[in-house]
Design a protein around this motif. Structure first.
Motif, mmCIF file in Angstrom:
data_model
loop_
_atom_site.group_PDB
_atom_site.id
_atom_site.type_symbol
_atom_site.label_atom_id
_atom_site.label_comp_id
_atom_site.label_asym_id
_atom_site.label_seq_id
_atom_site.Cartn_x
_atom_site.Cartn_y
_atom_site.Cartn_z
ATOM 1 N N GLU A 16 -29.790 37.285 46.886
ATOM 2 C CA GLU A 16 -30.099 37.207 48.312
ATOM 3 C C GLU A 16 -28.821 36.995 49.110
ATOM 4 O OE1 GLU A 16 -33.723 35.006 50.440
ATOM 5 O OE2 GLU A 16 -32.078 33.625 50.026
ATOM 6 N N GLU A 18 -27.258 36.848 53.478
ATOM 7 C CA GLU A 18 -27.648 36.555 54.858
ATOM 8 C C GLU A 18 -26.825 37.407 55.817
ATOM 9 O OE1 GLU A 18 -26.796 32.757 57.485
ATOM 10 O OE2 GLU A 18 -28.444 32.366 56.097
ATOM 11 N N SER A 41 -22.840 35.667 51.230
ATOM 12 C CA SER A 41 -23.482 35.404 49.951
ATOM 13 C C SER A 41 -23.119 33.995 49.511
ATOM 14 C CB SER A 41 -23.030 36.429 48.898
ATOM 15 O OG SER A 41 -21.662 36.243 48.577
ATOM 16 N N GLY A 63 -28.695 36.264 60.960
ATOM 17 C CA GLY A 63 -29.252 35.033 60.422
ATOM 18 C C GLY A 63 -30.392 35.255 59.455
ATOM 19 N N ASP A 64 -30.881 36.496 59.348
ATOM 20 C CA ASP A 64 -31.972 36.783 58.417
ATOM 21 C C ASP A 64 -31.463 36.758 56.978
ATOM 22 O OD1 ASP A 64 -33.639 37.063 60.521
ATOM 23 O OD2 ASP A 64 -33.915 39.237 60.359
ATOM 24 N N ALA A 65 -32.261 36.188 56.091
ATOM 25 C CA ALA A 65 -31.971 36.236 54.659
ATOM 26 C C ALA A 65 -32.669 37.460 54.082
ATOM 27 C CB ALA A 65 -32.453 34.967 53.967
ATOM 28 N N SER A 172 -23.679 28.596 57.045
ATOM 29 C CA SER A 172 -23.675 29.867 56.335
ATOM 30 C C SER A 172 -24.209 29.648 54.921
ATOM 31 C CB SER A 172 -22.258 30.440 56.274
ATOM 32 O OG SER A 172 -21.419 29.608 55.488
ATOM 33 N N MET A 173 -24.578 30.736 54.270
ATOM 34 C CA MET A 173 -25.120 30.637 52.915
ATOM 35 C C MET A 173 -24.096 30.033 51.959
ATOM 36 S SD MET A 173 -26.956 33.610 50.647
ATOM 37 C CE MET A 173 -28.383 33.593 51.723
#
Length: 231
Positions: A16, A18, A41, A63-65, A172-173
């Protein structure tokens, strides 16, 4: 033809990512290999290049994952640049003539001079740097990611009476993963210190008694490490 742009795999263990930032807006015309988005990532921030030239239609928000392999935008290969985006033939000839006459002025007016790449912009914002003070080493004076990484923030003093502002933003991710690992280490690891006490008086006396003979025989001083090793 409509081409689906899917999220590539940044690594084997990453499933996944973002959408950190879109570098284009819905309906823009993009060229092949042009960076259209930045994705975060668990390990790094990567740029997403356009696979073909055409008009882009966004399918995800900042901002969407999104899952690896998920469609994030569409590119219409039959799309064309908007009117006025391409210079007319006469204007092109005029510009070419001006370039031949005054090459130095043309170089100074290059759009890349003093501008930063998308990755460099993000680092500049995080470090609080003034882009006007940076000297680009890229092509035509463009500020590269390396320039931003190597730049040192100014240590100037804040004006008297000023207050430090507060800003809340989504992590952030990468930062979330770092925080998760730090908390896991604290919760899953025994964080302790062991103290052992020992009476060193006999060792001090023994060392004082034999240190001169030891140094005379072996050519080195008698330290405490030998006693610690023996123990």
């Amino acid at each position: 033809m409509i081409l689906e742009m899917k999220v590539p795999s940044p690594g084997e263990s990453i499933t996944e990512v973002e959408i950190a930032q879109w570098l284009v807006v819905d309906g823009d015309y993009v060229e092949k290999d042009q960076a259209i988005a930045e994705v975060d990532s668990d390990k790094a921030t990567l740029e997403l290049p356009a696979e073909v030239s055409g008009t882009v239609t966004l399918k995800a928000e900042e901002g969407d994952a999104v899952e690896v392999g998920q469609v994030v935008c569409l590119i219409d290969t039959e799309g064309t640049p908007e009117a006025g985006s391409k210079p007319a033939v006469a204007d092109t000839k005029t510009a070419a003539t001006a370039t031949e006459v005054t090459p130095v002025a043309a170089a100074d007016d290059n759009y890349a001079a003093g501008s930063a790449s998308p990755a460099a912009k993000k680092i500049i914002a995080e470090k609080g740097l003034d882009i006007e003070t940076l000297m680009g080493t890229g092509r035509n004076g463009r500020i590269t990611k390396e320039d931003a990484v190597n730049a040192v923030p100014s240590m100037g003093t804040a004006p008297v009476g000023s207050k430090r502002g507060e800003e809340r933003k989504k992590l952030s991710m990468l930062r979330r993963k770092v925080a998760e690992r730090l908390v896991a280490v604290k919760n899953e690891t025994a964080m302790l210190t062991t103290f052992n006490e020992a009476d060193m008086a006999p060792i001090f006396a023994l060392r004082k008694k034999y240190k001169e003979k030891f140094a005379e025989k072996h050519g080195v001083n008698l330290g405490f490490m030998s006693f610690f090793t023996k123990a």
